[in-house]
Design a protein around this motif. Structure first.
Motif, PDB file in Angstrom:
ATOM      1  N   LEU A   1      31.995  47.675  63.714  1.00 18.88           N
ATOM      2  CA  LEU A   1      31.857  48.877  62.891  1.00 18.88           C
ATOM      3  C   LEU A   1      32.611  48.740  61.580  1.00 18.88           C
ATOM      4  N   SER A   2      33.752  48.074  61.624  1.00 18.18           N
ATOM      5  CA  SER A   2      34.559  47.922  60.408  1.00 18.18           C
ATOM      6  C   SER A   2      33.878  47.039  59.375  1.00 18.18           C
ATOM      7  N   SER A   3      32.913  46.226  59.822  1.00 16.36           N
ATOM      8  CA  SER A   3      32.270  45.273  58.913  1.00 16.36           C
ATOM      9  C   SER A   3      30.900  45.735  58.427  1.00 16.36           C
ATOM     10  N   LEU A   4      30.368  46.824  58.968  1.00 15.45           N
ATOM     11  CA  LEU A   4      29.018  47.248  58.614  1.00 15.45           C
ATOM     12  C   LEU A   4      28.964  47.772  57.181  1.00 15.45           C
ATOM     13  N   SER A   5      27.866  47.421  56.496  1.00 11.37           N
ATOM     14  CA  SER A   5      27.650  47.886  55.126  1.00 11.37           C
ATOM     15  C   SER A   5      26.179  48.247  54.960  1.00 11.37           C
ATOM     16  N   GLU A   6      25.783  48.557  53.743  1.00 10.73           N
ATOM     17  CA  GLU A   6      24.417  49.009  53.494  1.00 10.73           C
ATOM     18  C   GLU A   6      23.373  48.023  53.990  1.00 10.73           C
ATOM     19  N   LYS A   7      23.656  46.728  53.903  1.00 15.51           N
ATOM     20  CA  LYS A   7      22.693  45.718  54.353  1.00 15.51           C
ATOM     21  C   LYS A   7      22.468  45.765  55.857  1.00 15.51           C
ATOM     22  N   ASP A   8      23.368  46.413  56.591  1.00 14.99           N
ATOM     23  CA  ASP A   8      23.273  46.453  58.053  1.00 14.99           C
ATOM     24  C   ASP A   8      22.610  47.719  58.578  1.00 14.99           C
ATOM     25  N   THR A   9      22.313  48.675  57.699  1.00 13.61           N
ATOM     26  CA  THR A   9      21.739  49.919  58.212  1.00 13.61           C
ATOM     27  C   THR A   9      20.357  49.643  58.802  1.00 13.61           C
ATOM     28  N   GLY A  10      20.116  50.193  59.976  1.00 17.66           N
ATOM     29  CA  GLY A  10      18.862  49.977  60.684  1.00 17.66           C
ATOM     30  C   GLY A  10      18.850  48.771  61.594  1.00 17.66           C
ATOM     31  N   THR A  11      19.971  48.049  61.679  1.00 17.67           N
ATOM     32  CA  THR A  11      20.010  46.833  62.488  1.00 17.67           C
ATOM     33  C   THR A  11      20.431  47.115  63.929  1.00 17.67           C
ATOM     34  N   PHE A  12      20.227  46.106  64.783  1.00 20.82           N
ATOM     35  CA  PHE A  12      20.582  46.164  66.200  1.00 20.82           C
ATOM     36  C   PHE A  12      21.501  44.984  66.470  1.00 20.82           C
ATOM     37  N   LEU A  13      22.783  45.270  66.705  1.00 21.91           N
ATOM     38  CA  LEU A  13      23.796  44.239  66.871  1.00 21.91           C
ATOM     39  C   LEU A  13      24.467  44.377  68.227  1.00 21.91           C
ATOM     40  N   ASP A  14      25.072  43.277  68.698  1.00 20.84           N
ATOM     41  CA  ASP A  14      25.850  43.381  69.924  1.00 20.84           C
ATOM     42  C   ASP A  14      27.331  43.536  69.614  1.00 20.84           C
ATOM     43  N   TRP A  15      28.126  43.635  70.645  1.00 23.90           N
ATOM     44  CA  TRP A  15      29.563  43.942  70.498  1.00 23.90           C
ATOM     45  C   TRP A  15      30.346  42.819  69.828  1.00 23.90           C
ATOM     46  N   GLU A  16      29.698  41.670  69.679  1.00 18.87           N
ATOM     47  CA  GLU A  16      30.329  40.551  68.972  1.00 18.87           C
ATOM     48  C   GLU A  16      29.778  40.376  67.559  1.00 18.87           C
ATOM     49  N   GLY A  17      28.910  41.297  67.152  1.00 18.31           N
ATOM     50  CA  GLY A  17      28.367  41.244  65.802  1.00 18.31           C
ATOM     51  C   GLY A  17      27.115  40.408  65.644  1.00 18.31           C
ATOM     52  N   LYS A  18      26.551  39.916  66.758  1.00 22.31           N
ATOM     53  CA  LYS A  18      25.331  39.109  66.691  1.00 22.31           C
ATOM     54  C   LYS A  18      24.099  40.010  66.686  1.00 22.31           C
ATOM     55  N   VAL A  19      23.093  39.622  65.915  1.00 20.81           N
ATOM     56  CA  VAL A  19      21.847  40.377  65.873  1.00 20.81           C
ATOM     57  C   VAL A  19      21.124  40.234  67.210  1.00 20.81           C
ATOM     58  N   VAL A  20      20.674  41.357  67.768  1.00 21.51           N
ATOM     59  CA  VAL A  20      19.911  41.352  69.020  1.00 21.51           C
ATOM     60  C   VAL A  20      18.429  41.474  68.662  1.00 21.51           C
ATOM     61  N   PRO A  21      17.581  40.620  69.181  1.00 17.35           N
ATOM     62  CA  PRO A  21      16.142  40.718  68.867  1.00 17.35           C
ATOM     63  C   PRO A  21      15.559  41.997  69.412  1.00 17.35           C
ATOM     64  N   CYS A  22      14.730  42.625  68.623  1.00 19.40           N
ATOM     65  CA  CYS A  22      14.114  43.894  69.045  1.00 19.40           C
ATOM     66  C   CYS A  22      12.894  43.646  69.929  1.00 19.40           C
TER      67      CYS A  22
END
Length: 259
Positions: free
Chosen positions: A238-259
């Motif tokens: 959460l501390s690292s999220l920015s505008e480029k991350d809005t709408g994304t699906f990430l896991d607790w380690e910050g990795k993108v999870v495939p939709c």
């Protein structure tokens, strides 16, 4: 977590598991939120004793009665939060409340699908609608600031079980109602991100990992991730999220999870 400065946060399903862990970790921050709104269905019930203990020790904790399947309850909660905030807005809404019914595909029912979908998908929809005015107020209170969880954000607690391209854990649990509800929640998150971007509200979905909670252990297996590990990881994300991350699906380690 160094970059996470949250003046106010609301966590649903805050009486146990990940929700309670989030409340505890927010309170343990070097600069804790001025307001931690801890919402659950039965604040005076047996399962909320630890939450009530925290509230008795920390003046910034407000326990809010909230049933995310009840529009009237959501409206009342929004009004109560607004009263405490006064002229300020709500910085961070974490839609954590959720449920699972352990049905196999051949045993799935209309009733089970409806109950799970109402809690896991419609609840976050209604919460976003009801709390948008307070989230917008928080965003407007930081003019010029980039989108972040320290400005205004909705975080929906999802699951990699809702990934269509990578259906994790099928051999352990079928739970189609849960999987479908989380897949729909991911789409809701995308919709919220597209609509609420103009209001300065960041929206993202998080997979907390397979966590050692009542829900995580409900199929009879011991999950590999502790609540503490999951929450620490998610707050770092959460501390690292920015505008480029809005709408994304990430896991607790910050990795993108495939939709």
């Amino acid at each position: 977590m160094a970059g996470l400065r949250v003046p106010s946060v609301l966590v649903t399903g805050a009486n146990r598991g990940i929700g309670l862990g989030l409340v505890q970790h927010f309170l343990g921050m070097p600069a804790p939120p001025q307001w931690v709104f801890a919402a659950c269905r039965s604040p005076t019930g047996q399962r909320a004793q630890e939450l009530q203990r925290l509230a008795s020790k920390h003046r910034n904790v407000v326990v809010i009665p909230l049933d995310v399947t009840d529009p009237a309850s959501i409206k009342a909660a929004a009004a109560q939060v607004g009263e405490h905030l006064g002229g300020s807005g709500l910085t961070l809404l974490i839609n954590n409340a959720g449920m699972v019914i352990l049905n196999a595909l051949e045993d799935e029912t209309l009733e089970a699908m409806t109950r799970v979908y109402t809690t896991n998908t419609i609840g976050p929809l209604l919460m976003g609608q009801a709390f948008l005015p307070l989230l917008k107020k928080a965003a407007q209170g930081s003019p010029g600031s980039a989108m972040s969880c320290s400005r205004a954000a909705i975080i929906n607690m999802s699951s990699d079980g809702g990934s269509i391209s990578s259906p994790a854990g099928w051999d352990l649990m079928h739970v189609p109602s849960y999987r479908c509800s989380k897949a729909a929640l991911n789409m809701l998150t995308k919709c919220q991100s597209l609509r609420y971007k103009e209001d300065g509200v960041l929206c993202a979905a998080l997979h907390p990992g397979w966590v050692q909670t009542d829900m995580g252990s409900s199929a009879g297996h011991t999950p590999p991730v502790t609540v503490d590990e999951s929450v620490r990881g998610m707050l770092k994300v959460l501390s690292s999220l920015s505008e480029k991350d809005t709408g994304t699906f990430l896991d607790w380690e910050g990795k993108v999870v495939p939709c």
